[in-house]
Design a protein around this motif. Structure first.
Motif, PDB file in Angstrom:
ATOM      1  N   PRO A 120       0.697  -1.284  -0.080  1.00  0.00           N
ATOM      2  CA  PRO A 120       0.021   0.023  -0.058  1.00  0.00           C
ATOM      3  C   PRO A 120       0.796   1.366  -0.127  1.00  0.00           C
ATOM      4  N   ALA A 121       0.391   2.094  -0.994  1.00  0.00           N
ATOM      5  CA  ALA A 121       1.256   3.350  -1.248  1.00  0.00           C
ATOM      6  C   ALA A 121       0.558   4.485  -1.442  1.00  0.00           C
ATOM      7  N   ASN A 122       0.866   5.875  -1.093  1.00  0.00           N
ATOM      8  CA  ASN A 122       0.204   6.909  -1.632  1.00  0.00           C
ATOM      9  C   ASN A 122       0.989   7.574  -2.761  1.00  0.00           C
ATOM     10  N   VAL A 123       0.406   8.236  -3.694  1.00  0.00           N
ATOM     11  CA  VAL A 123       1.008   8.710  -4.709  1.00  0.00           C
ATOM     12  C   VAL A 123       1.552  10.010  -4.325  1.00  0.00           C
ATOM     13  N   ASP A 124       2.667  10.542  -4.120  1.00  0.00           N
ATOM     14  CA  ASP A 124       3.212  11.951  -3.587  1.00  0.00           C
ATOM     15  C   ASP A 124       3.476  12.821  -4.882  1.00  0.00           C
ATOM     16  N   THR A 125       3.860  12.128  -5.783  1.00  0.00           N
ATOM     17  CA  THR A 125       4.281  12.946  -7.263  1.00  0.00           C
ATOM     18  C   THR A 125       3.925  12.264  -8.426  1.00  0.00           C
ATOM     19  N   THR A 126       3.294  12.928  -9.448  1.00  0.00           N
ATOM     20  CA  THR A 126       2.987  12.394 -10.636  1.00  0.00           C
ATOM     21  C   THR A 126       3.649  13.465 -11.809  1.00  0.00           C
ATOM     22  N   THR A 127       4.484  12.877 -12.637  1.00  0.00           N
ATOM     23  CA  THR A 127       5.080  13.730 -13.834  1.00  0.00           C
ATOM     24  C   THR A 127       4.524  12.961 -14.998  1.00  0.00           C
ATOM     25  N   PHE A 128       3.993  13.813 -15.879  1.00  0.00           N
ATOM     26  CA  PHE A 128       3.714  13.321 -17.075  1.00  0.00           C
ATOM     27  C   PHE A 128       4.617  14.360 -17.956  1.00  0.00           C
ATOM     28  N   SER A 129       5.527  13.379 -19.082  1.00  0.00           N
ATOM     29  CA  SER A 129       6.547  14.128 -19.981  1.00  0.00           C
ATOM     30  C   SER A 129       6.573  13.647 -21.101  1.00  0.00           C
ATOM     31  N   TYR A 130       6.771  14.114 -22.314  1.00  0.00           N
ATOM     32  CA  TYR A 130       6.927  13.829 -23.609  1.00  0.00           C
ATOM     33  C   TYR A 130       8.087  14.356 -24.187  1.00  0.00           C
ATOM     34  N   SER A 131       8.606  13.770 -25.351  1.00  0.00           N
ATOM     35  CA  SER A 131       9.612  14.151 -26.099  1.00  0.00           C
ATOM     36  C   SER A 131       9.479  13.671 -27.723  1.00  0.00           C
ATOM     37  N   ARG A 132       9.758  14.727 -28.545  1.00  0.00           N
ATOM     38  CA  ARG A 132       9.316  14.548 -29.711  1.00  0.00           C
ATOM     39  C   ARG A 132      10.612  14.890 -30.726  1.00  0.00           C
ATOM     40  N   THR A 133      11.292  14.031 -31.537  1.00  0.00           N
ATOM     41  CA  THR A 133      12.547  14.419 -32.192  1.00  0.00           C
ATOM     42  C   THR A 133      12.368  13.971 -33.835  1.00  0.00           C
ATOM     43  N   TRP A 134      12.801  14.862 -34.700  1.00  0.00           N
ATOM     44  CA  TRP A 134      12.680  14.487 -35.982  1.00  0.00           C
ATOM     45  C   TRP A 134      14.204  14.919 -36.716  1.00  0.00           C
ATOM     46  N   ALA A 176      -4.896  10.689 -20.045  1.00  0.00           N
ATOM     47  CA  ALA A 176      -3.891  10.985 -21.382  1.00  0.00           C
ATOM     48  C   ALA A 176      -4.835  10.496 -22.445  1.00  0.00           C
ATOM     49  N   ASP A 177      -4.510  10.971 -23.555  1.00  0.00           N
ATOM     50  CA  ASP A 177      -5.034  10.425 -24.750  1.00  0.00           C
ATOM     51  C   ASP A 177      -4.079  10.879 -26.095  1.00  0.00           C
ATOM     52  N   ILE A 178      -3.439   9.896 -26.692  1.00  0.00           N
ATOM     53  CA  ILE A 178      -2.536   9.977 -27.289  1.00  0.00           C
ATOM     54  C   ILE A 178      -2.939   9.443 -28.936  1.00  0.00           C
ATOM     55  N   ASP A 179      -3.196  10.132 -30.202  1.00  0.00           N
ATOM     56  CA  ASP A 179      -3.751   9.846 -31.330  1.00  0.00           C
ATOM     57  C   ASP A 179      -2.727   9.507 -32.326  1.00  0.00           C
ATOM     58  N   GLY A 180      -2.435   8.363 -32.766  1.00  0.00           N
ATOM     59  CA  GLY A 180      -1.536   8.145 -33.632  1.00  0.00           C
ATOM     60  C   GLY A 180       0.034   7.719 -33.115  1.00  0.00           C
ATOM     61  N   ARG A 181       1.024   7.724 -34.006  1.00  0.00           N
ATOM     62  CA  ARG A 181       2.512   7.440 -33.942  1.00  0.00           C
ATOM     63  C   ARG A 181       3.216   8.580 -34.621  1.00  0.00           C
ATOM     64  N   ALA A 182       4.482   8.684 -34.258  1.00  0.00           N
ATOM     65  CA  ALA A 182       5.410   9.509 -35.156  1.00  0.00           C
ATOM     66  C   ALA A 182       6.060   8.448 -36.424  1.00  0.00           C
ATOM     67  N   GLN A 183       5.849   9.032 -37.668  1.00  0.00           N
ATOM     68  CA  GLN A 183       6.335   8.432 -38.692  1.00  0.00           C
ATOM     69  C   GLN A 183       7.781   8.824 -38.853  1.00  0.00           C
ATOM     70  N   ASN A 184       7.934   9.937 -38.848  1.00  0.00           N
ATOM     71  CA  ASN A 184       9.207  10.637 -39.019  1.00  0.00           C
ATOM     72  C   ASN A 184       9.825  11.226 -37.671  1.00  0.00           C
ATOM     73  N   GLY A 185      10.869  10.420 -37.398  1.00  0.00           N
ATOM     74  CA  GLY A 185      11.342  10.760 -36.038  1.00  0.00           C
ATOM     75  C   GLY A 185      10.854   9.878 -34.869  1.00  0.00           C
ATOM     76  N   THR A 186      10.950  10.539 -33.593  1.00  0.00           N
ATOM     77  CA  THR A 186      10.481   9.421 -32.591  1.00  0.00           C
ATOM     78  C   THR A 186       9.597  10.447 -31.846  1.00  0.00           C
ATOM     79  N   PHE A 187       8.711   9.635 -31.147  1.00  0.00           N
ATOM     80  CA  PHE A 187       7.950  10.355 -29.771  1.00  0.00           C
ATOM     81  C   PHE A 187       7.595   9.310 -28.602  1.00  0.00           C
ATOM     82  N   GLU A 188       7.958   9.712 -27.637  1.00  0.00           N
ATOM     83  CA  GLU A 188       7.536   9.178 -26.377  1.00  0.00           C
ATOM     84  C   GLU A 188       6.967   9.999 -25.126  1.00  0.00           C
ATOM     85  N   PHE A 189       6.013   9.409 -24.755  1.00  0.00           N
ATOM     86  CA  PHE A 189       5.158   9.929 -23.618  1.00  0.00           C
ATOM     87  C   PHE A 189       5.398   8.855 -22.486  1.00  0.00           C
TER      88      PHE A 189
END
Length: 460
Positions: free
Chosen positions: A54-68, A89-102
């Motif tokens: 059992p644990a309580n969430v103290d911190t949440t981080t959402f991050s993303y990076s997109r390269t091309w 979160a809602d992510i529609d599609g993928r990166a075709q040119n370069g990279t994407f990460e969430f």
């Protein structure tokens, strides 16, 4: 034209406090005419962790990076404390040119039977993301690190800072828990997700003026077990460490200039170091040549002009904590280190590391950085160099201790066996005393160091 869209959306309650955070993205979107693009937080999907304990969430981080184009990158992050409980979160599609990460990243803490623990978990995805997801890290698959937190003489809460650098990314660290608290002295179990992500851990005894102590960068494998020990004394100057924990160049000669820039503080683990507090540390340097002072500095690091001839130099660094800047730092409150070495100009050498020795101690202090009031406590004595100099074997070592700040000294018995030096302390009847240490070392190359550490530890 190709675009990449990312958005953080906060939803607020009637009292104005944030209730939820959403991340919405289309990693790659081609637009050839006037177009309306809708990123709708109402369509986002709930993300949450569920840990074995059992644990309580103290911190949440959402991050993303997109390269091309193997050149460009855009990235961002949003960190929320435990008062925000819902994340989507809602992510529609993928990166075709370069990279994407969430990636969602969480720090969650708990305690059972008085034993605290912390989960540090991060989950990258390249998209798409169109459903609710509960991340279920299993303790048996996570890395487990036993953290021992010593106190610098006073029970309290230290600042516990943790960051992660995504695998394969040249970007900055992503916050995991930049301003969490850890109670000291104590022992805690920390769990980590595994893989090639790089974790960076640091701590401060107080905020905002204390010295930030940083660990080396670390990666973890599934099921790995490790240990960290923080603030075991005495804290002392040393060579700074690189990202792999190895000593870097701390002092050198270039032509007719010699200079030093050491870490001001290194704890007993040899892993955690600091270049000093922003308004918490005072220091200066004095340089002597053949017994006469030739230069000085109002800073604990500097460079000085010296003559070409071979000479004996004594470089003295004085460090002192500002008490009002850090009320929790009550050990190693001042350190004076004097290095003795020879140096001369070498026309064909651009940089020559100065042969300086950094004293190191294996002192069995615990908890509040104290030793028992008894006779026979053994202290391991050694020296470290830096990337510019590897010390020779120690040919002489001595340790003295004082209960009155250095007015009078007691010489400890020392012994050398198979190249390992130890000293034996007698603190019988000294309960409650503050102990100042003085050590001297000489190596086989004739280089020497004398170091005095004020209130290195107390006798309990």
């Amino acid at each position: 034209m190709t675009y990449s869209l990312s958005s953080f959306v906060a939803t607020y309650g009637l009292d104005g406090a944030p209730e939820s955070i959403s991340y919405l993205a289309q990693p790659q979107l081609r637009i050839t005419r006037d177009t309306t693009v809708v990123l709708d937080a109402r369509r986002a999907h709930r993300l949450s962790p569920h840990t074995d304990r059992p644990a309580n969430v103290d911190t949440t981080t959402f991050s993303y990076s997109r390269t091309w184009d193997d050149t460009w990158q855009i990235s961002g992050s949003l960190t929320a404390g435990g008062d925000v409980r819902k994340f989507y979160a809602d992510i529609d599609g993928r990166a075709q040119n370069g990279t994407f990460e969430f990636r969602p990243t969480w720090r969650a803490t708990g305690s059972q039977d008085g034993s605290p623990y912390a989960y540090n978990v991060t989950y990258p995805t390249r998209g798409p993301l169109h459903a609710d997801k509960v991340y279920r890290p299993k303790d048996s698959k996570l890395a487990q690190v036993t953290e021992t937190w010593n106190a610098m003489g006073k029970e309290g809460n230290y600042l516990d800072a943790l960051f992660v650098r995504p695998a394969g990314s040249g970007s900055d660290y992503v916050p995991v828990s930049p301003f969490s608290a850890v109670h000291v002295p104590d022992t805690r179990i920390a769990y980590y997700t595994t893989g090639d992500d790089i974790w960076y851990h640091g701590a401060m005894t107080s905020f905002p003026f204390a010295a930030f102590m940083g660990d080396q960068e670390r990666t973890y494998r599934s099921g790995q077990r490790g240990a960290e020990e923080w603030y075991r004394g005495p804290l002392r100057p040393a060579a700074p460490r690189d990202a792999d924990g190895k000593p870097v160049l701390a002092a050198e000669r270039q032509g007719n200039l010699i200079g030093i820039q050491a870490a001001l503080w290194l704890d007993g683990s040899g892993d955690h170091w600091s270049s000093g507090g922003s308004f918490g540390d005072l220091g200066n340097l004095v340089l002597k040549r053949n017994g006469e002072q030739i230069a000085g500095s109002a800073w604990p690091y500097d460079a000085f002009k010296v003559p070409d001839e071979d000479s004996t130099y004594e470089l003295t660094q004085n460090l002192k904590k500002i008490p009002t800047s850090d009320p929790n730092w009550l050990r190693s409150t001042a350190v004076t280190t004097s290095w003795t070495f020879r140096s001369h100009r070498e026309p064909d050498v651009f940089s020559r590391g100065l042969p300086i020795l950094f004293p190191a101690y294996d002192l069995p202090v615990v908890g509040m950085n104290t030793l028992p009031a008894q006779n026979g406590t053994k202290v391991g004595l050694s020296v470290e160099g830096h990337a510019g100099y590897t010390p020779g074997a120690i040919t002489a070592a001595a340790l003295s201790y004082s209960y009155d700040g250095g007015t009078t000294w007691i010489q400890a018995a020392t012994d050398q066996r198979d190249g390992h030096w130890t000293a034996v302390l007698d603190h019988a009847g000294a309960s409650g005393k503050h102990v100042t240490l003085k050590e001297t070392f000489t190596d086989a190359n004739g280089n020497a160091v004398t170091q005095t550490i004020t209130r290195a530890y107390d006798v309990r």
